[in-house]
Design a protein around this motif. Sequence first.
Motif, PDB file in Angstrom:
ATOM      1  N   GLU A   1       0.795  -1.231   0.000  1.00  0.00           N
ATOM      2  CA  GLU A   1       0.000   0.000   0.000  1.00  0.00           C
ATOM      3  C   GLU A   1       0.829   1.284   0.000  1.00  0.00           C
ATOM      4  OE1 GLU A   1      -2.497  -0.339   3.440  1.00  0.00           O
ATOM      5  OE2 GLU A   1      -2.920  -2.444   2.988  1.00  0.00           O
ATOM      6  N   GLY A   2       2.126   1.162   0.178  1.00  0.00           N
ATOM      7  CA  GLY A   2       2.982   2.336   0.292  1.00  0.00           C
ATOM      8  C   GLY A   2       3.026   2.844   1.724  1.00  0.00           C
ATOM      9  N   ILE A   3       3.624   3.989   1.894  1.00  0.00           N
ATOM     10  CA  ILE A   3       3.734   4.610   3.219  1.00  0.00           C
ATOM     11  C   ILE A   3       2.463   5.424   3.450  1.00  0.00           C
ATOM     12  CG2 ILE A   3       5.025   6.245   4.628  1.00  0.00           C
ATOM     13  CD1 ILE A   3       7.507   5.358   2.939  1.00  0.00           C
ATOM     14  N   GLN A   4       1.789   5.145   4.545  1.00  0.00           N
ATOM     15  CA  GLN A   4       0.518   5.782   4.860  1.00  0.00           C
ATOM     16  C   GLN A   4       0.689   6.733   6.045  1.00  0.00           C
ATOM     17  OE1 GLN A   4      -2.312   5.041   3.007  1.00  0.00           O
ATOM     18  NE2 GLN A   4      -0.874   3.854   1.779  1.00  0.00           N
ATOM     19  N   PRO A   5      -0.107   7.786   6.091  1.00  0.00           N
ATOM     20  CA  PRO A   5      -0.106   8.630   7.297  1.00  0.00           C
ATOM     21  C   PRO A   5      -0.473   7.768   8.510  1.00  0.00           C
ATOM     22  CG  PRO A   5      -1.308   9.704   5.532  1.00  0.00           C
ATOM     23  CD  PRO A   5      -1.016   8.299   5.069  1.00  0.00           C
TER      24      PRO A   5
ATOM     25  N   ILE B   1      10.930  16.024   5.957  1.00  0.00           N
ATOM     26  CA  ILE B   1      10.200  16.166   4.713  1.00  0.00           C
ATOM     27  C   ILE B   1       8.781  15.684   4.989  1.00  0.00           C
ATOM     28  CG2 ILE B   1      10.042  15.513   2.278  1.00  0.00           C
ATOM     29  CD1 ILE B   1      12.633  17.003   2.914  1.00  0.00           C
ATOM     30  N   ILE B   2       7.816  16.471   4.556  1.00  0.00           N
ATOM     31  CA  ILE B   2       6.420  16.165   4.830  1.00  0.00           C
ATOM     32  C   ILE B   2       5.679  16.052   3.506  1.00  0.00           C
ATOM     33  CG2 ILE B   2       4.344  16.949   6.051  1.00  0.00           C
ATOM     34  CD1 ILE B   2       7.141  18.874   7.090  1.00  0.00           C
ATOM     35  N   VAL B   3       4.889  14.986   3.381  1.00  0.00           N
ATOM     36  CA  VAL B   3       4.071  14.755   2.198  1.00  0.00           C
ATOM     37  C   VAL B   3       2.651  14.547   2.695  1.00  0.00           C
ATOM     38  CG1 VAL B   3       3.646  13.262   0.210  1.00  0.00           C
ATOM     39  CG2 VAL B   3       5.975  13.552   1.067  1.00  0.00           C
ATOM     40  N   GLU B   4       1.718  15.367   2.229  1.00  0.00           N
ATOM     41  CA  GLU B   4       0.338  15.156   2.645  1.00  0.00           C
ATOM     42  C   GLU B   4      -0.209  13.955   1.880  1.00  0.00           C
ATOM     43  OE1 GLU B   4      -3.105  17.882   4.376  1.00  0.00           O
ATOM     44  OE2 GLU B   4      -2.323  18.557   2.458  1.00  0.00           O
ATOM     45  N   GLY B   5      -0.685  12.978   2.623  1.00  0.00           N
ATOM     46  CA  GLY B   5      -1.195  11.751   2.033  1.00  0.00           C
ATOM     47  C   GLY B   5      -0.161  10.643   2.059  1.00  0.00           C
ATOM     48  N   SER B   6      -0.422   9.637   1.267  1.00  0.00           N
ATOM     49  CA  SER B   6       0.445   8.463   1.253  1.00  0.00           C
ATOM     50  C   SER B   6       1.504   8.571   0.157  1.00  0.00           C
ATOM     51  CB  SER B   6      -0.396   7.202   1.048  1.00  0.00           C
ATOM     52  OG  SER B   6      -1.071   7.282  -0.191  1.00  0.00           O
ATOM     53  N   ILE B   7       2.450   7.646   0.226  1.00  0.00           N
ATOM     54  CA  ILE B   7       3.504   7.549  -0.791  1.00  0.00           C
ATOM     55  C   ILE B   7       3.355   6.182  -1.438  1.00  0.00           C
ATOM     56  CG2 ILE B   7       5.991   7.472  -1.190  1.00  0.00           C
ATOM     57  CD1 ILE B   7       6.193   9.324   1.334  1.00  0.00           C
TER      58      ILE B   7
END
Length: 182
Positions: free
Chosen positions: A22-26, A158-164
């Motif tokens: 699923e990738g990296i999730q919040p 580093i911040i990403v809103e949502g998943s990767i």
Amino acid sequence: MTSSVYLYHLAPRRALEAITQEGIQPSDSTHRDSLEAGLAEIAAEKDISLPINRQQCSFLYPSLELAVENLHPADGRPLSTPEVVVVIDAMKIDRPLYMGEFQLISDAIDFQYLEEPDDVMISESYEDALTRYATSLTEIPSANRIASLSDQYRRPEIIVEGSISPTGIIEYLSLKSVAEHG
């Protein structure tokens, strides 16, 4: 030709299967709710534009050295040690990246839980930490600028809103091996 820029995420081994699929999730944890609410309130009170909702974000390190360094806080408190380093190609993240001063969030957490501030803190108060964090958030114009922007922060995150997406994951490293062999 564009070169790759790598980012790093620490995770427990038990999460590896989910990350692979699923990738990296919040985080779905609620332990940060009061901190995140405080950040939004202070930003609104001081008319600071807050470009992200931290509760909905994934957090990364701009270098492997910082990821490992953050496992050993300067104040000596033990942290739960993740077992895997997830290596991500920043060029494959399809949403805006932001950089913030993690030390300020760390200070805000310390103000919430420590009886008195320690000598590692760079903030005067909980409100000061969150105000300065909100103003430290900077959109990264290009992944190629991450290294130079990181130099402007004490402990950049580093911040990403949502998943990767899992398609952005390059490899998984054993944290123990990285810590032992640098």
